[in-house]
Design a protein around this motif. Structure first.
Motif, mmCIF file in Angstrom:
data_model
loop_
_atom_site.group_PDB
_atom_site.id
_atom_site.type_symbol
_atom_site.label_atom_id
_atom_site.label_comp_id
_atom_site.label_asym_id
_atom_site.label_seq_id
_atom_site.Cartn_x
_atom_site.Cartn_y
_atom_site.Cartn_z
ATOM 1 N N LEU A 196 -53.316 -10.586 -1.510
ATOM 2 C CA LEU A 196 -52.131 -10.587 -0.658
ATOM 3 C C LEU A 196 -52.266 -9.606 0.506
ATOM 4 O O LEU A 196 -52.874 -8.546 0.370
ATOM 5 C CB LEU A 196 -50.898 -10.208 -1.476
ATOM 6 C CG LEU A 196 -50.375 -11.273 -2.439
ATOM 7 C CD1 LEU A 196 -49.305 -10.672 -3.349
ATOM 8 C CD2 LEU A 196 -49.814 -12.462 -1.675
ATOM 9 N N PRO A 197 -51.669 -9.941 1.645
ATOM 10 C CA PRO A 197 -51.713 -9.022 2.787
ATOM 11 C C PRO A 197 -50.688 -7.898 2.643
ATOM 12 O O PRO A 197 -49.786 -7.952 1.805
ATOM 13 C CB PRO A 197 -51.352 -9.933 3.969
ATOM 14 C CG PRO A 197 -50.446 -10.955 3.368
ATOM 15 C CD PRO A 197 -50.999 -11.214 1.988
ATOM 16 N N GLU A 198 -50.827 -6.901 3.454
ATOM 17 C CA GLU A 198 -49.887 -5.784 3.508
ATOM 18 C C GLU A 198 -48.472 -6.303 3.728
ATOM 19 O O GLU A 198 -48.231 -7.180 4.562
ATOM 20 C CB GLU A 198 -50.277 -4.852 4.663
ATOM 21 C CG GLU A 198 -49.342 -3.704 4.910
ATOM 22 C CD GLU A 198 -49.714 -2.462 4.107
ATOM 23 O OE1 GLU A 198 -48.894 -1.528 4.053
ATOM 24 O OE2 GLU A 198 -50.829 -2.440 3.562
ATOM 25 N N GLY A 199 -47.523 -5.774 2.952
ATOM 26 C CA GLY A 199 -46.114 -6.108 3.167
ATOM 27 C C GLY A 199 -45.683 -7.476 2.684
ATOM 28 O O GLY A 199 -44.591 -7.938 3.050
ATOM 29 N N ALA A 200 -46.493 -8.134 1.877
ATOM 30 C CA ALA A 200 -46.122 -9.462 1.375
ATOM 31 C C ALA A 200 -44.838 -9.368 0.549
ATOM 32 O O ALA A 200 -44.495 -8.327 -0.021
ATOM 33 C CB ALA A 200 -47.243 -10.046 0.531
ATOM 34 N N ILE A 201 -44.111 -10.466 0.499
ATOM 35 C CA ILE A 201 -42.833 -10.540 -0.213
ATOM 36 C C ILE A 201 -43.072 -11.181 -1.578
ATOM 37 O O ILE A 201 -43.628 -12.287 -1.674
ATOM 38 C CB ILE A 201 -41.819 -11.372 0.589
ATOM 39 C CG1 ILE A 201 -41.627 -10.761 1.979
ATOM 40 C CG2 ILE A 201 -40.492 -11.473 -0.157
ATOM 41 C CD1 ILE A 201 -40.972 -11.694 2.974
ATOM 42 N N ILE A 202 -42.643 -10.507 -2.634
ATOM 43 C CA ILE A 202 -42.827 -11.002 -3.994
ATOM 44 C C ILE A 202 -41.458 -11.362 -4.569
ATOM 45 O O ILE A 202 -40.528 -10.553 -4.511
ATOM 46 C CB ILE A 202 -43.497 -9.951 -4.915
ATOM 47 C CG1 ILE A 202 -44.649 -9.247 -4.188
ATOM 48 C CG2 ILE A 202 -43.953 -10.592 -6.203
ATOM 49 C CD1 ILE A 202 -45.786 -10.145 -3.810
ATOM 50 N N ILE A 203 -41.354 -12.554 -5.137
ATOM 51 C CA ILE A 203 -40.091 -12.999 -5.705
ATOM 52 C C ILE A 203 -40.375 -13.791 -6.974
ATOM 53 O O ILE A 203 -41.408 -14.446 -7.081
ATOM 54 C CB ILE A 203 -39.290 -13.861 -4.695
ATOM 55 C CG1 ILE A 203 -37.907 -14.225 -5.248
ATOM 56 C CG2 ILE A 203 -40.063 -15.103 -4.297
ATOM 57 C CD1 ILE A 203 -37.006 -14.909 -4.234
ATOM 58 N N GLY A 204 -39.489 -13.719 -7.950
ATOM 59 C CA GLY A 204 -39.658 -14.528 -9.153
ATOM 60 C C GLY A 204 -39.484 -13.743 -10.430
ATOM 61 O O GLY A 204 -39.560 -12.508 -10.442
ATOM 62 N N GLU A 205 -39.264 -14.472 -11.534
ATOM 63 C CA GLU A 205 -39.034 -13.804 -12.811
ATOM 64 C C GLU A 205 -40.273 -13.079 -13.319
ATOM 65 O O GLU A 205 -40.169 -12.241 -14.213
ATOM 66 C CB GLU A 205 -38.526 -14.807 -13.851
ATOM 67 C CG GLU A 205 -39.422 -16.012 -14.112
ATOM 68 C CD GLU A 205 -40.499 -15.720 -15.145
ATOM 69 O OE1 GLU A 205 -40.310 -14.817 -15.974
ATOM 70 O OE2 GLU A 205 -41.539 -16.380 -15.100
ATOM 71 N N GLY A 206 -41.437 -13.349 -12.739
ATOM 72 C CA GLY A 206 -42.643 -12.616 -13.111
ATOM 73 C C GLY A 206 -42.548 -11.134 -12.794
ATOM 74 O O GLY A 206 -43.299 -10.315 -13.350
ATOM 75 N N LEU A 207 -41.612 -10.758 -11.932
ATOM 76 C CA LEU A 207 -41.418 -9.351 -11.607
ATOM 77 C C LEU A 207 -40.878 -8.572 -12.805
ATOM 78 O O LEU A 207 -41.037 -7.357 -12.888
ATOM 79 C CB LEU A 207 -40.456 -9.210 -10.425
ATOM 80 C CG LEU A 207 -41.049 -9.569 -9.056
ATOM 81 C CD1 LEU A 207 -39.959 -9.654 -8.007
ATOM 82 C CD2 LEU A 207 -42.100 -8.550 -8.643
ATOM 83 N N SER A 208 -40.257 -9.276 -13.735
ATOM 84 C CA SER A 208 -39.757 -8.603 -14.937
ATOM 85 C C SER A 208 -40.907 -7.999 -15.731
ATOM 86 O O SER A 208 -40.797 -6.902 -16.269
ATOM 87 C CB SER A 208 -38.982 -9.600 -15.809
ATOM 88 O OG SER A 208 -38.529 -8.991 -16.994
ATOM 89 N N ALA A 209 -42.023 -8.713 -15.785
ATOM 90 C CA ALA A 209 -43.188 -8.247 -16.537
ATOM 91 C C ALA A 209 -44.133 -7.409 -15.686
ATOM 92 O O ALA A 209 -44.750 -6.460 -16.186
ATOM 93 C CB ALA A 209 -43.936 -9.442 -17.128
ATOM 94 N N TYR A 210 -44.262 -7.745 -14.399
ATOM 95 C CA TYR A 210 -45.313 -7.137 -13.582
ATOM 96 C C TYR A 210 -44.795 -6.430 -12.332
ATOM 97 O O TYR A 210 -45.587 -6.030 -11.471
ATOM 98 C CB TYR A 210 -46.339 -8.199 -13.180
ATOM 99 C CG TYR A 210 -46.922 -8.931 -14.361
ATOM 100 C CD1 TYR A 210 -47.746 -8.262 -15.267
ATOM 101 C CD2 TYR A 210 -46.642 -10.279 -14.594
ATOM 102 C CE1 TYR A 210 -48.270 -8.922 -16.372
ATOM 103 C CE2 TYR A 210 -47.172 -10.946 -15.691
ATOM 104 C CZ TYR A 210 -47.984 -10.265 -16.573
ATOM 105 O OH TYR A 210 -48.514 -10.909 -17.670
ATOM 106 N N GLY A 211 -43.478 -6.270 -12.245
ATOM 107 C CA GLY A 211 -42.912 -5.653 -11.047
ATOM 108 C C GLY A 211 -43.452 -4.266 -10.750
ATOM 109 O O GLY A 211 -43.744 -3.933 -9.596
#
Length: 233
Positions: A150-165
């Protein structure tokens, strides 16, 4: 055009009725109850609240994953039944693409769902206003591999953030991680993605519409393990 849209790729069961870009009704629930116990009841209640019947619909839009094996089977089979019974178009869309559409900011977007074993279901998109451009295919990849790509400043969204946020936040790439409260799949965006796809490529073939599992089921992985075969995604 009245579109009934729904998705059960994650723990979230979500459905909506959208007409000409306006959300008439939407319903979502995050529950341990099976999707089959909730989805049809939610659709019936939602249509009744609008004074609509199934025959009033013009299109069915469904998220085909990647995600939960059981959830995907339920939603895709139901979409095919509705489309054939009502004789209206059905459009299957990537749940990841629909989730990327929920991002308000412009930039590179990576929706993420937990694929277990330190992997995520993901893809990369470029969001510029209302225009969403796919950069990579839907895939199941190690979290670290995604972070590296991923590039600098990419936007991350999704329920996967619960495990890997925390892992994304610890990166020196200054990712923008959506709060979990805004990271759930919403059926209105399944409808939006479906309409874009329909206008570009037409409807899906209901006889060929299938869930996008990306990985073999747990049962198949266990079978492969017992027989000395690779069980990787």
């Amino acid at each position: 055009m009245k579109i009934l849209s729904f998705d059960t790729a994650t723990m979230e069961t979500t459905c909506a009725v959208v007409e000409d870009g306006k959300v008439l009704a939407t319903s979502s629930i995050n529950s341990r109850l099976s999707h089959s116990e909730t989805l049809i009841a939610m659709i019936e209640e939602m249509l009744a609240s609008l004074g609509l019947e199934m025959k009033d619909l013009d299109m069915i839009a469904v998220g085909v994953g990647p995600g939960s094996f059981t959830g995907l089977r339920i939603s895709v089979v139901l979409a095919k039944i509705f489309a054939k019974t009502l004789d209206i178009p059905v459009v299957g869309v990537s749940t990841l693409a629909a989730l990327a559409r929920q991002v308000a900011e412009s930039g590179v977007v990576a929706p993420v769902f937990d694929a277990r074993r330190k992997r995520v279901y993901t893809a990369q998109f470029k969001k510029e206003g209302d225009v969403l451009t796919r950069l990579t295919k839907d895939d199941a990849v190690p979290v670290e591999e995604l972070i590296d790509s991923l590039p600098e400043g990419a936007i991350i969204i999704g329920e996967g953030l619960s495990a890997y946020g925390e892992r994304f936040k610890a990166s020196d790439k200054n990712f923008f991680c959506y709060p979990l409260s805004l990271s759930q799949v919403r059926a209105a965006f399944i409808a939006e993605e479906a309409l874009v796809q329909y206008e570009k490529d037409g409807a899906s073939n209901p006889y060929e519409l299938e869930p996008n599992y990306l990985r073999p089921s747990q049962a198949m992985r266990e079978y492969r393990r017992k027989h000395g075969q690779s069980h990787d995604a």
